[in-house]
Structures are given as C-alpha cells and as structure tokens.
Enzyme design. Structure first.
Site, short mmCIF file in Angstrom:
data_model
loop_
_atom_site.label_atom_id
_atom_site.label_comp_id
_atom_site.label_asym_id
_atom_site.label_seq_id
_atom_site.Cartn_x
_atom_site.Cartn_y
_atom_site.Cartn_z
N LEU A 580 2.21 -74.24 -41.49
CA LEU A 580 3.58 -74.19 -41.71
C LEU A 580 3.97 -72.80 -42.34
O LEU A 580 4.98 -72.37 -42.13
CB LEU A 580 3.90 -75.23 -42.59
CG LEU A 580 3.81 -76.84 -42.03
CD1 LEU A 580 4.16 -77.66 -43.02
CD2 LEU A 580 4.89 -76.72 -40.93
N GLY A 583 1.36 -67.94 -48.31
CA GLY A 583 1.88 -66.99 -49.54
C GLY A 583 0.70 -66.26 -49.77
O GLY A 583 -0.30 -66.19 -48.99
N GLN A 584 0.92 -65.46 -50.98
CA GLN A 584 -0.15 -64.49 -51.43
C GLN A 584 -1.78 -65.32 -51.66
O GLN A 584 -2.63 -64.57 -51.18
CB GLN A 584 0.22 -64.01 -52.72
CG GLN A 584 -0.14 -62.68 -53.08
CD GLN A 584 0.18 -62.06 -54.43
OE1 GLN A 584 1.29 -62.72 -55.01
NE2 GLN A 584 -0.48 -61.02 -54.71
N GLY A 586 -2.33 -68.57 -50.63
CA GLY A 586 -2.80 -69.59 -49.95
C GLY A 586 -2.04 -69.98 -48.85
O GLY A 586 -1.26 -69.11 -48.45
N VAL A 588 0.30 -73.27 -46.23
CA VAL A 588 0.60 -74.51 -46.32
C VAL A 588 0.34 -75.18 -44.96
O VAL A 588 0.83 -74.33 -43.60
CB VAL A 588 2.28 -74.59 -46.57
CG1 VAL A 588 2.65 -76.04 -46.47
CG2 VAL A 588 2.62 -73.78 -47.83
N LYS A 619 -0.84 -77.90 -49.18
CA LYS A 619 -0.81 -76.87 -49.77
C LYS A 619 -2.19 -76.51 -50.19
O LYS A 619 -2.70 -77.05 -50.89
CB LYS A 619 0.15 -76.39 -51.11
CG LYS A 619 1.60 -76.67 -50.65
CD LYS A 619 2.28 -76.54 -51.82
CE LYS A 619 3.80 -76.80 -51.83
NZ LYS A 619 4.55 -76.64 -53.25
N ASP A 723 15.67 -73.07 -54.65
CA ASP A 723 15.79 -72.60 -53.50
C ASP A 723 16.21 -73.73 -52.51
O ASP A 723 15.48 -73.99 -51.32
CB ASP A 723 14.39 -72.13 -52.83
CG ASP A 723 14.54 -71.69 -51.22
OD1 ASP A 723 15.49 -70.90 -51.07
OD2 ASP A 723 13.56 -71.25 -50.72
#
Ligand SMILES: *[C@@H]1O[C@H](CO)[C@@H](O)[C@H](O)[C@H]1NC(C)=O
Ligand SMILES: *[C@@H]1O[C@H](CO)[C@@H](O)[C@H](O)[C@H]1NC(C)=O
Ligand SMILES: *[C@@H]1O[C@H](CO)[C@@H](O)[C@H](O)[C@H]1NC(C)=O
Ligand SMILES: *[C@@H]1O[C@H](CO)[C@@H](O)[C@H](O)[C@H]1NC(C)=O
Length: 867
Positions: A580, A583-584, A586, A588, A619, A723
């Site tokens: 999905l 990130g830095q 890890g 998803v 995650k 967000d």
C-alpha cells in the site's frame, strides 16, 4: 478590496515600451530611488538642522554611501520628546513618494549611531510642513536596529511633496546619525491641493460607513482645504464600497462620499490647485456606481478654469452616460479640451442620493508616467560620435552611411537591452513576489547591505560609446525597488489585533506527542508574536510512512509496554497481497489474514464468519530499523490501541515478538474514499447514459457523517489526526467509512503533500493556516481539514483542492487567511452541494480556530442536512 489603480500586465509593459505612458501614478511601480545614493540629488539640496562636524554634514546623509565620516550626524544628542534635529531633502519638484530607506553610520565598523525611530515631515511649498502618518494615524516610524543594515519602509499612504525631513526621535537620550534615500517618482499631475466639502457618514443598516477623507493632509473643518489625500493616493476603491477596506480601518475607507441631502444646489464643488499653469487634456474620476445602495457616478460635471488671476467665464460641461446596469466602480474620463489653467473648479452633480470618489487624476502637457523600467540612458554624446573601427582611409563620403549604421546598431542594442531587462524583471518579480509573500516578517526590513539582491538589482546598460564592440560598460545604474504591497507590511500588527492570538501564542498547542514533539510549542518570537519563519517544521510522518496521530500527554508508563491491549498474531497466517505504501523505516502491506476472528471477538463486531480470510493492512517495520524508529513504532501501537470506534480503523493485532515488527489494522474492501469516489459519478442523466456507477447524494452525506462521527470520537480523546482527507478514509460495504492513516505513505498521493526542505511532507491543501504558518495542529485544524474532506467528497474527488493553485500559491493563500483582508480564496461550492452544507465547510475554514465548530456540532449539522 482595494487594488492598485493601474495594473501592469506584461503586455502593457511591452506596449509602454513604445508609448511610455499610463494615465496616472502607480504606487506599485513608482518606487525608483530618487537620488540620495545615486547622486542625482545635489549636495546643495540636502540640508540639516545642525551637524556634528564638517565630515558629518547633511550631504553625507546619503544611503549606502560612505563619504565623509559615513553619515549625517546632528550636533546634539536626540532627547526624548524633542523634535528639533532634521535632515532635509529638496527634490526640486513635487514627487510621489512611496518608500523611504534609512541607514545608520557604520564607517567601516567605527560608527555605531543610527536612528531607532524617526518622523517624516514634508512640504510642497517649503512653508507649510505636514507630519506624515500611516493609515492608522501613527506618526513614528521604526527605523534601524543596527548601524549597518538598510531598513526600508513603505509609506502607506504615499506622500506628495517637494521637501522631505527625516526627524530622528528617541525614547532616551542618544546619539543619532542617519543616511537616507527616498523612493518614488515625479508627481506629474502637478496637483498641489484640492479643496472639497468634508466627506460624510452614511448609515447602512444601522452601521456607519465613514466616507471621510481619512488621509487628507490639509485642514479639515466643515470643508477640506489646502491638502491632498485619498483622492490622490493612487489606490482605487472596490466595487462594493461597504467592503472596501484593505487596511482594516473601517468600511468605506477608500472612498470620499457625499449625500445630496447636504447640497441644496445639487452639486459638490471641488477645487484643484496646481503647481503652475498647465495645458490640460483630461481629468479621470474614479467613482463608485453601486446603484443598489443609491450610489452613482455623477450626472454632470461643470469645470471652471483659472489661468492667471481670473476664472474664465466659459465653463466646460460634460455628462457621462448614466449606467444603471453595471455596479462596478470605474474611471470616468472628462476631456478638459486643452484648457490652460493653474486651478480648476469642478461642480459634480448628484445622479442619486450618494456620490463617492476614490481617485481623481489629471493629465496635462505631455507629462506621462513611466510604467516600465526607464529606457537606458544614452551615456554622453550621440551614439555615433565614437564609432570604433574608424578607418582613416574611408573618407567623408560614406560617413553618412556609417552614422546610419551606427544609429541602427545602437538602437538594436538598446532594444535588446530592454528585452533582456523585461525578461529579467518578470523573472525577478515572480521570485520576489514569492519571496515577499513568504516573508511574513515583522517589519518590511530589508538588509541591502547584505547584498540582498532580492530587493534591488542593478542593471547595467550597454553603453553606446562602446558599442558595437560588444563590451558592455556599466554607464548608468538603475535601481528599482519592487513593490511589496501594503499588505505585506506589518502582519505582526494585524496579528496583535486578534485577541485569540495573544493567548494562543503563549500557550502550547496540544499537538505534541512524542513523535511530533517539535510541533508542540507554537514558536514565540521576541515580542511574543509567533512568526511564520520561526515555525518549526513538523514531521507528521510515522516510521512506516503514514501520518501519526497526535495524542495528549502520553506518559512514560504508557510507553513501557505493559498495557498494550493487543494480542500477538501468528505471522504465518498473513498472506501478502499488495504494497500500500512505504516510509523511511517500513512499509504498509495489504494482506489477507486467516483466523482473525479470534482476535476480534471482544467488544468488536467484525463482520466475518469462521474461517473466512479478511483484508488487513499491515504496517511493517524493517528489521534493520534503528532504535528510535522502533520506539516510535511502539508508540504508534500504543496510540492506535486506544482507538475503538466504528468509524476509525482499528488495530487488530501486532507481531512484536520478533522482527520485523508488525501492526495489523483493519482494511476495507472498497479501498480509500478518494479512489472510490473517483470511480463513481453523481446520480443523474449523464451517469445513466454512461452506465457508470453512481453514489446518491444521501450516501455521500452518510459517508461524511461517519467521518464526522469518527473525528468526534478522536477529538473526544484529544487526539489530533493531522492528515484527515478522503485518501485516509476507507470504504467498506454499504458505504461504511473508517478513518485510517496510511495516505501519506502512498505514492499515489504524493502530489497531495508538499515537501519541505526534503524532510517533512505536509498535506498543505488540507491544512489550516495556523498549521502551515505556525506548525499548530489541533482539533480545530482537524476541523479545517474536515471541511476540505467534505468538499472533496461532494466533488467526487474529481480534482485536488485548489487545483488551480500551485503549492506556493496555496501557501500564499494561507498568508491571506492569516492577514484576513478578504483576499483569501475559499474552495468553491461544489455543484451538488446544498447551501447548508457549504456553510458547514465555510465554518470549518473560519480564521479564528475557536469559532470553528466542534465535530459534535458538525456531526449534528450533517445529520440534519440529510433529512
Ligand atoms: C521616467 O523615466 C525617465 C528616464 O529614466 C526619468 O528621467 C523620469 O523622471 C521618469 N519619470 C517619472 C515620472 O518617474
Ligand atoms: C474619519 O472618520 C473616522 C471615523 O469616524 C475618524 O476616526 C477619523 O478621525 C476621520 N478622519 C478625518 C480625517 O476626519
Ligand atoms: C495645449 O496642447 C495642445 C496639444 O499639444 C496644443 O495644440 C495647444 O495649442 C496647447 N494649448 C495652449 C494654450 O498652449
Ligand atoms: C436626493 O436624491 C434622491 C434620488 O435621486 C432624490 O429622491 C431626493 O429627492 C434627493 N434629495 C434632495 C434633497 O435633493
């Protein structure tokens, strides 16, 4: 809203290359240095009340010049309350002055004298002196804070004068030295004063609208005499006079107006006096025409002319076409038919109950204002005088040809130079506009001494004397200070006016969690006013790329790990389906999980039957993640584990027994709301023909209500999502919605985030102004984002919010929200959206965060709008 009377489009600039004209002074362009630093102002035109020594005489008071002992210094120290020392500049003719610059005495590091504050007095005739005041009536201008930086101050309103005095003032006894510059242009109208009946006060639905001439610098008793004011400040009023108040002073500020009740003769007489006899071509009167409020342009004007002592017997009359269709304010041009006069007296006849003017300008002789950069000066003699390559063998007979060629070459050079200048200017202006808007600084303080090219530049003109050899010598220097506009001046003053601000600035925001601790304090500047520039960059992103919720005081024991109320899940029961986002530290993943029902029994109704697999989002922290990332990940688990609401994605289980750490949350089969709505259309004929799936309005509302409900829950725990957007809402069966947090990790939505300095990404199009400018994230900023989310929902996510604006423009728009001068752009009402729902959005975008509704209120309002 107030605007400059003369806009300067690039096209206009091009045209004006050939016709260097514009009908009147444009304060935005009229910002040329008048010659203190450049030397065009002669030594004998600079004088002073006194001097400390011969080497600190008035003539050394030139900005940016180090001659003599480095500045003008008066003989005595400046005492509080005393106003006797001044530095005076005689400009030899009337000038329109928009900006002043001051500089202390530096003298290569020896000097340390400067004026912390000063007052400006000016005179048009050398005998009557007027103290300049800003639009709020303040006289004292804040000057320098050190001996070496140049400080520029916009004069708002601009002044029209021939003589200017800088008078240092101080609140304690101090030695002061000054260097100064004036910026503006010649006042070609030649108008020295106008006399008119004092502007009146209108009562509009019980509210007064003050139509007086609030910056008139003459005497005002029952009429105005011997002064200039709003009719000559170069700024036009807007169409709706009740709204026209860019300076936050009072409604009607931009206009001077009169009612026919007070004028039995049916006209208002205004008398204009000029510096000398002029040959007048036209007069332009900027009038309001809001006939719905009984305001109209004049019905007729009759003007009398006085050339020497006497008034001419024969007046000139003009009747503009009455206009009952267009309520827009406009310039009415009155031909003055080349009358010679040094004074003009005009009778403006009422066409309705009210008559309102915001500007009156005169065109006379051949005087025209420059709209563009001044054409390069052609150095010394005529261009042909020093042709290089003069060959003695070629004799007189072809000299004409050579002269001609020389002329042509010179002209071509000049044209090229002008084109280059225009291109430059446009590029610069763009950059400057950006720069200046970003610079929500306390003062318009510009350090020119630091070679800040952002605000001035030097243009080297090709010198014809060296053409056509190609070597360009800088024969003349032309500087121009770019307009920053009145609205960029002193946001701190505006900010202080806001009661909410004073308190809020002092408080810390509730946004501080361990992961976002940088956001936790609103930055507070020295004077207690937070600055944009000082706002810390907030990183909303969690270790696996999604945003992290900000929660209230997560205490250390919460983080110790013993209260994690989630079970360990056997990793092997997860089947990877799709990534999905990442990130830095890890990723998803979308996975299928078997046997999840055991983990979801308790207080939870997951709609699954035995042995069915369910979709989950996982995650996952990379095994090589560092300790901080692991801690952050555990914190995120703590936060997530506390959230139990039907409209919030739940943490189902974790795998923290071994690496890689995982967090398993719900996922919904229809994906995120943004994609879901993109695939659908509003119900209607079009959708029917195209055979596209539709969503009914009531289902849209139903979904929005669920978002509000989920947010209501989050806010009840004092959690801040930070967000909220459709990309972060997941859609299940039957339009159920759950709020998630992975949007930020997804490449698909990278366009929705603005990257700051390569570090943080921010969803600026969803963020409240205070989040962007001050780094404050609160429930009220979530409410703002909810408004945007609601807007997205009702537009079926067919476009990004503010899709017509670039990221930079979005940030600029944020600045407008902050300044609150009615120039902010709101998202438009979606076509499907009923008034009541759009109202909810507008409430979410209120400037004052305390006036925004709570999620409970929004939830209620949406429920009501559904029925
Ligand atoms: C227009 O530009 C010319 C050339 O630089 C200059 O001499 C003149 O003063 C300018 N006029 C005004 C009104 O600024
Ligand atoms: C104009 O009216 C306002 C509001 O009543 C008042 O504060 C201001 O002093 C007036 N200005 C002048 C120049 O009369
Ligand atoms: C005023 O200017 C116009 C056009 O330049 C000229 O024809 C006319 O003679 C002038 N009038 C006087 C009185 O000088
Ligand atoms: C003022 O103008 C209005 C509208 O034209 C008119 O009805 C009214 O009689 C006028 N009042 C006076 C005193 O002239």
């Amino acid at each position: 809203m107030k605007r400059l009377c003369v806009t300067h489009f690039p096209l206009l600039m091009l045209l004006s290359l050939f016709r260097d004209v514009t009908p009147q002074v444009n304060p935005g362009v009229c910002r040329h240095p008048l010659g203190m630093s450049g030397g065009q102002i002669q030594d004998e035109d600079i004088s002073a009340s006194s001097q400390w020594s011969e080497s600190t005489a008035a003539r050394y008071g030139r900005l940016d010049s180090e001659e003599g002992d480095g500045a003008w210094c008066p003989r005595t120290t400046i005492e509080p309350g005393s106003l006797k020392e001044f530095l005076q500049v005689d400009l030899r003719s009337l000038h329109f002055i928009t900006l002043v610059g001051t500089h202390g005495r530096h003298a290569g590091g020896i000097g340390n004298e400067f004026a912390q504050m000063y007052i400006i007095k000016y005179s048009r005739d050398g005998s009557r002196w007027i103290s300049w005041r800003n639009r709020q009536g303040k006289q004292v201008i804040d000057g320098n804070r050190n001996a070496y930086d140049i400080v520029l101050k916009d004069l708002e309103p601009p002044l029209i004068a021939r003589f200017i005095r800088f008078m240092p003032v101080s609140d304690h006894s101090m030695s002061v030295c000054m260097r100064v510059e004036l910026y503006g242009c010649e006042w070609l109208d030649g108008l020295v004063s106008y006399n008119a009946p004092a502007g009146e006060q209108m009562s509009l639905e019980g509210e007064p609208v003050h139509l007086n001439d609030s910056v008139y610098d003459g005497a005002v008793i029952s009429s105005m005499t011997e002064g200039l004011g709003q009719l000559t400040d170069g700024m036009c009023g807007s169409d709706d006079f009740t709204q026209s108040d860019v300076y936050n002073v009072w409604p009607g500020y931009d206009y001077v107006g009169w009612t026919n009740e007070s004028f039995a003769d049916g006209y208002v007489e205004i008398m204009f006096e000029f510096d000398r006899a002029r040959n007048f071509t036209t007069m332009k009167v900027h009038c309001n025409n809001m006939f719905t409020r009984n305001v109209k342009t004049f019905r007729q004007v009759t003007c009398y002319f006085r050339s020497e002592a006497d008034w001419e017997a024969k007046p000139l009359s003009f009747s503009p076409m009455p206009d009952d269709a267009n309520p827009g304010a406009r310039f009415v041009t009155v031909s003055l038919a080349n009358h010679m006069a040094s004074a003009i007296k005009c009778h403006f006849y009422f066409a309705d109950t009210w008559m309102m003017f915001s500007e009156i300008t005169f065109q006379s002789d051949t005087a025209m204002y420059n709209t563009t950069l001044a054409p390069p000066k052609t150095g010394g003699g005529p261009p042909t005088s020093t042709q290089p390559g003069d060959d003695p063998t070629h004799k007189v007979d072809d000299s004409n040809t050579r002269i001609l060629i020389g002329c042509l070459v010179a002209i071509i050079f000049i044209l090229i130079a002008i084109i280059v200048i225009i291109l430059w200017r446009q590029v610069w202006q763009k950059m400057l506009e950006k720069a200046s808007r970003r610079m929500l600084d306390d003062e318009l303080t510009v350090s020119l001494s630091l070679q800040s090219e952002v605000f001035t530049y030097t243009q080297n003109n090709p010198s014809p004397s060296t053409a056509p050899g190609g070597e360009h010598e800088s024969s003349s220097t032309y500087e121009r200070i770019f307009p920053l506009g009145p609205d960029y001046q002193e946001p701190s003053r505006l900010i202080r006016k806001l009661p909410e601000f004073a308190e809020e600035a002092a408080l810390t925001s509730t946004a501080g969690t361990a992961t976002a601790s940088k956001a936790s304090t609103a930055p507070v500047a020295q004077d207690g006013v937070p600055h944009y520039a000082e706002a810390d960059i907030v990183n909303l992103q969690g270790v696996t790329g999604g945003n992290t919720y900000a929660g209230p005081a997560l205490t250390m024991d919460l983080l110790s790990g013993k209260d994690v109320a989630v079970d360990e899940f056997p990793r092997k029961l997860l089947t990877f389906k799709e990534k999905l986002g990442e990130g830095q530290f890890g990723e998803v993943h979308l996975c299928e999980a078997e046997g999840m029902q055991e983990f979801t029994n308790r207080d939870f109704s997951f709609d699954i039957t035995d042995n069915q697999t369910v979709l989950v989002a996982v995650k996952m922290l990379r095994a090589d993640a560092n300790k901080n990332a692991r801690n952050d990940f555990l914190k995120e688990i703590k936060i997530m584990s506390r959230l139990k609401d039907p409209n919030i994605i739940r943490l189902l289980a974790v795998c923290i027994g071994s690496d890689p750490f995982c967090m398993i949350t719900e996922y919904m089969e229809n994906g995120d709301l943004n994609q879901f709505l993109c695939r659908h259309e509003p119900e209607g004929l079009l959708a029917l023909i195209g055979n596209v799936p539709t969503v009914s309005y009531s289902n849209l509302c139903y979904m929005a209500t669920q978002i509000a409900s989920g947010m209501r829950y989050l806010s009840s725990l004092n959690f801040v999502h930070r967000d909220l957007a459709t990309r972060n809402c997941l859609v299940g069966k039957n339009y159920t919605i759950k709020i998630a947090d992975f949007g930020m990790s997804r490449n698909l939505y990278s366009g929705d985030y603005y990257r700051i300095q390569g570090r943080a990404v921010l969803p600026i199009r969803w963020m409240s102004w205070e989040s962007i400018l001050l780094g404050k994230f609160t429930t009220a900023s979530d409410v703002w984002a909810f408004g945007v989310t609601l807007w997205e929902t009702l537009t079926f996510c067919k476009e990004q919010p503010y899709s017509q604006l670039t990221d930079e423009q979005v940030i600029e728009n944020t600045g407008e929200f902050f300044r609150d001068q009615q120039r902010q752009i709101y998202l438009p009402q979606p076509s499907q959206c009923p008034e009541s729902v759009y109202k909810i959005m507008l409430c979410c975008w209120r400037r004052n965060s305390k006036e925004r509704p709570s999620f409970q209120e929004i939830y209620q309002a949406l429920l009501e709008s559904q029925v």
